[in-house]
Scaffold this active site. Structure first.
Site: not given
Length: 510
Positions: A53, A83, A195, A278, A281, A327, A413
């Site tokens: 791949y 990309h 990647n 609150y 404390r 990834f 994806e």
């Protein structure tokens, strides 16, 4: 300072030293052997025609497309072109350096399959100050931070843009001026650079590094408010927190008691209520929960920094390559969503103490809005508005990004981490946190000027430092200068430094 990259001991502190302090980086000899061994395996498998791949197949939806052997080098170049698809403002140089450091550490484990020259060139770029120009927007956090990492890879092709000695140049010019040879990208090299979730992980590490001193500021501000509001300090007895068992709560309560040491409030010389609100404390329980969350997040980030975040992964000792999903950024983005929300929670409580300082019905005798001339003057009324606005923005940003997946790549994806959104919004939450905590510190110093008892040593030192930057508000004046000065003071960490010089290590038990 020199840092050896081994693939197994990159800490958040080391990451920060490289990215912000330009610590020199070197590649461990054992890692060089591992990288070469893995590369030999990859080249042998290419020669044998094994289908792998991203080497001799397309990627994503095109993973079933087999490439001709004479196209493998061109494919890596087109992969990076395709990309490098981000947009928007550039990342700070420090974030890019941190991401490069993380990627080098992945390669150093010897399972990525790239040529040694690729890793060595990244090391050389760090050491000689060549930093690629990388756009902020574009990564979905799986298959890693592809868009931003591709802009780093462009420079390895002699393309894209990079900073060198404060100037933005073409990638080739920056490399030439630094005297770095351009390695180009051969089979596997491009995907081995991009990647992994290195950007979002590096940014998360930086966020944690910066959050630690901000939490100290939050505890300092709380301590000052306790003094100013004459709080009952029994809730800060360490035994209460030890009995429950949360280490963060014990740590926070101890730090605040250290701040108050030698003051009239802690030694019991002042009359206090039986029980406070609150926001006064339960500060150790709240900030303590953030300490505990941060410890978990630091563990997750450092696991990722030292893990094999890649695809495919090559295991030379077994002679196999495995395609998976290391990834995927979720192991970092999910806890970091929590940590951003945790900081927002700290700021919400900070504003509640600020409200008590301003509100004459709640302030135990302090003047309305901390001004001597209420009516003519409005004092710190509008400071609360400014804090509130920033907190609302923090609340909006605290919506988790890790559940916001949008499928991509023709549903190949179909679940992504959106971890870059987490990283980006966390820094916006942090930016507002500096402002909110800064305003509380300023208001607490103003309130303490109306009190006459002896303050704890840490509180006194913090107030003294604040007064070097922001004067007592005697008459109304434009407050934006004071607000910005306080934000810058918190970012500088000077208050923490001066307090620790006075009382010792902030979290030391006494």
């Amino acid at each position: 300072m020199s840092i050896k990259i081994t693939g197994k001991d990159l800490s958040i502190d080391k990451l920060y030293q490289v990215s912000y302090n330009n610590a020199e980086v070197s590649l461990d000899e054992d890692s060089i052997i591992k990288i070469n061994k893995c590369r030999k395996m990859v080249e042998d498998k290419i020669d044998q025609g094994e289908i792998m791949y991203g080497i001799n197949t397309g990627i994503g939806e095109f993973s079933e497309t087999i490439l001709d052997s004479d196209k493998l080098e061109d494919f890596q170049r087109y992969l990076i072109y395709n990309h490098a698809a981000g947009m928007g403002d550039p990342f700070p140089i420090e974030y890019v350096r941190a991401a490069m450091t993380g990627r080098i550490n992945v390669h150093a484990k010897g399972h990525s399959g790239c040529r040694l020259i690729i890793t060595q060139t990244l090391v050389e770029m760090l050491n000689k100050g060549v930093t690629p120009y990388v756009c902020e927007k574009g990564s979905v956090g799986a298959c890693g931070d592809l868009a931003p990492m591709s802009q780093i890879a462009l420079v390895l092709l002699g393309e894209g843009q990079a900073y060198f000695k404060g100037e933005l140049l073409s990638g080739k010019d920056a490399m030439d001026k630094a005297g770095i040879a351009i390695p180009g990208l051969k089979a596997r090299d491009g995907l081995a650079v991009i990647n992994g979730s290195n950007f979002l992980t590096a940014m998360s590490g930086i966020f944690i590094y910066e959050l630690k001193p901000l939490l100290k500021h939050a505890e300092i501000a709380a301590s000052m408010c306790l003094e100013a509001l004459l709080a009952n300090l029994k809730p800060y007895d360490t035994r209460i927190h030890e009995l429950r068992g949360f280490s963060g709560s014990v740590k926070s309560a101890s730090a605040i008691r250290n701040m108050l040491a030698n003051g009239d409030l802690l030694t019991g010389k002042l009359k206090t209520k039986v029980q406070d609100s609150y926001s006064l404390r339960s500060t150790p329980q709240v900030i303590g929960a953030v300490h505990d969350a941060m410890d978990y997040c630091e563990k997750q980030v450092e696991i990722e920094l030292n893990g094999v975040g890649d695809n495919p992964i090559f295991i030379p000792e077994d002679g196999v390559q495995l395609s998976g999903a290391n990834f995927q950024g979720t192991p970092v983005s999910l806890p970091m969503d929590m940590l951003g929300a945790a900081l927002t929670m700290v700021c919400v409580m900070s504003e509640r103490r600020l409200n008590r300082l301003n509100n004459p019905a709640l302030s135990v005798g302090l003047p309305p809005f901390l001004t001597k001339g209420a009516g003519m003057f409005s004092g710190l009324m509008l400071s609360q508005y400014t804090a509130d606005m920033q907190i609302v923005e923090q609340r909006i940003l605290s919506t988790p990004a890790s559940i916001q997946s949008i499928p991509a790549a023709a549903d190949q994806e179909d679940f992504v981490s959106m971890g870059m959104n987490t990283a980006l919004k966390n820094f916006q939450i942090l930016e507002n946190g500096y402002g909110v905590i800064g305003i509380e510190l300023m208001a607490a110093a103003q309130a303490l000027d109306f009190r006459e008892h002896r303050f704890g040593n840490g509180v006194e030192e913090a107030k003294k430092t604040i007064r070097k930057h922001v004067e007592f508000l005697d008459e109304d004046r434009p407050l934006y200068r004071d607000h910005n000065a306080m934000k810058a003071l918190v970012q500088s960490k000077d208050i923490v430094q001066n307090v620790e010089d006075e009382i010792g290590e902030f979290y030391a038990k006494k």
